[in-house]
Write a protein that holds these residues in place. Structure first.
Motif, mmCIF file in Angstrom:
data_model
loop_
_atom_site.group_PDB
_atom_site.id
_atom_site.type_symbol
_atom_site.label_atom_id
_atom_site.label_comp_id
_atom_site.label_asym_id
_atom_site.label_seq_id
_atom_site.Cartn_x
_atom_site.Cartn_y
_atom_site.Cartn_z
ATOM 1 N N LEU A 1 0.826 -1.072 0.473
ATOM 2 C CA LEU A 1 0.238 0.032 0.006
ATOM 3 C C LEU A 1 0.523 1.460 0.227
ATOM 4 C CD1 LEU A 1 -1.496 -2.013 1.427
ATOM 5 C CD2 LEU A 1 -2.548 -1.097 2.575
ATOM 6 N N ARG A 2 0.521 2.202 -0.969
ATOM 7 C CA ARG A 2 1.175 3.698 -0.751
ATOM 8 C C ARG A 2 0.223 4.214 0.424
ATOM 9 N NH1 ARG A 2 3.368 6.184 -6.323
ATOM 10 N NH2 ARG A 2 0.540 5.998 -6.422
ATOM 11 N N VAL A 3 0.825 5.072 1.012
ATOM 12 C CA VAL A 3 -0.820 5.671 1.588
ATOM 13 C C VAL A 3 0.022 7.269 2.105
ATOM 14 C CG1 VAL A 3 -2.050 6.294 4.248
ATOM 15 C CG2 VAL A 3 -1.434 4.012 3.298
ATOM 16 N N ASN A 4 -0.853 8.094 1.148
ATOM 17 C CA ASN A 4 -0.265 10.032 0.697
ATOM 18 C C ASN A 4 0.006 10.733 1.942
ATOM 19 O OD1 ASN A 4 0.982 8.913 -2.390
ATOM 20 N ND2 ASN A 4 -0.970 9.145 -2.469
ATOM 21 N N ALA A 5 0.943 11.243 1.820
ATOM 22 C CA ALA A 5 0.386 12.387 3.478
ATOM 23 C C ALA A 5 -1.670 12.911 3.361
ATOM 24 C CB ALA A 5 1.088 14.104 3.325
ATOM 25 N N GLY A 6 -1.965 12.497 4.309
ATOM 26 C CA GLY A 6 -3.061 13.121 4.425
ATOM 27 C C GLY A 6 -4.238 12.634 4.703
#
Length: 280
Positions: free
Chosen positions: A253-258
């Motif tokens: 998973l890539r969880v971006n800022a915010g």
């Protein structure tokens, strides 16, 4: 949030052809950042044969290696073994990489605190193909004939100079050597909510790098609250959901800022979470 099921992806071409002959080397490109940004990154899964060789070298950026199977040589007599995670600081030497076993590795490379960024795989390949018109890559070295005679340069340094117009400027390394983290030597610690436990493996300040393993018991959940950092979550084992979407062994998973994500375990999940502070 983005999810990739790495186990089901086909293997692609070697992304380290500048090191020379890499028979048996293959990669799965999972997530990539923005070319030219100081925050640029590349997360891949790497299949590496024991025959792979790379001389002692260093990079003007950081990297994390999580050995999923086999063992990775990083110096004479020193290996990152299955289940271990290594941090390679910007500017720190390592190698030669020679021997070990065939292995599968989760590899994250990202721009270091010096702000020089990271050259992505497409740009690197384009540079290598251009440079092969004038010289040759072999065993981690680029060789070219000049009026003054034969000139040998570390393969990656040569690519960097070709693309950037100058040799890399190495920052003083904050750690003299790679840091090899051994989760097996740490106990799972309760982490507040029922069914949650974790292992805090490493916190490295220069890029706000945090490396933590989480265990989420079946029927429990882990909520990663919104933050200012970029986070990568890798499922080492188990099955469940992330914001309602199925995840399983070797999902990434890539969880971006915010962004926030809630992982719910149908079968006990073991997760590696890597967090990075953004510079841009």
């Amino acid at each position: 949030m983005d999810i990739v099921h790495c186990a089901e992806m086909p293997w692609g071409e070697s992304l380290v052809a500048q090191r020379g002959a890499t028979d048996g080397m293959a990669h799965k490109r999972i997530f990539e950042g923005e070319e030219g940004s100081p925050d640029n990154f590349m997360l891949v899964m790497s299949r590496e044969p024991s025959s792979y060789f790379s001389p002692r070298h260093r990079h003007p950026w950081d990297q994390i290696r999580f050995c999923l199977e086999g063992k990775i040589p990083i110096a004479k007599g020193l290996y990152v073994e299955g289940g271990e995670i290594a941090y390679f600081p910007e500017g720190a030497h390592y190698g030669p990489q020679e021997g070990g076993t065939d292995r599968i590795v989760l590899l994250l490379q990202f721009g270091g605190a010096s702000g020089q960024g990271f050259i992505g795989p497409d740009r690197l390949k384009s540079a290598r193909l251009e440079m092969e018109k004038a010289g040759a890559f072999a065993r981690g070295v680029y060789t070219v004939e000049t009026p003054q005679g034969v000139r040998n340069t570390d393969a990656y340094e040569a690519v960097w100079a070709h693309e950037k117009g100058a040799a890399p400027a190495y920052a003083e390394p904050a750690y003299k050597t790679p840091v090899v983290m051994r989760p097996v030597a740490l106990a799972w610690e309760p982490a507040g909510a029922a069914g949650l436990s974790c292992k805090r493996l490493g916190v490295f300040p220069h890029r706000g790098l945090d490396v933590t393993q989480w265990r989420v018991a079946a029927g429990s959940q882990l909520a990663l609250e919104p933050g200012a950092q970029l986070r990568f979550v890798f499922v080492s084992s188990g099955a469940g959901t992330a914001n309602g979407t199925q995840v399983r062994r070797w999902s990434a998973l890539r969880v971006n800022a915010g962004e926030e994500v809630t992982l719910v375990a149908d079968e006990t999940l073991e997760l590696l979470v890597i967090s990075l502070r953004l510079m841009g």
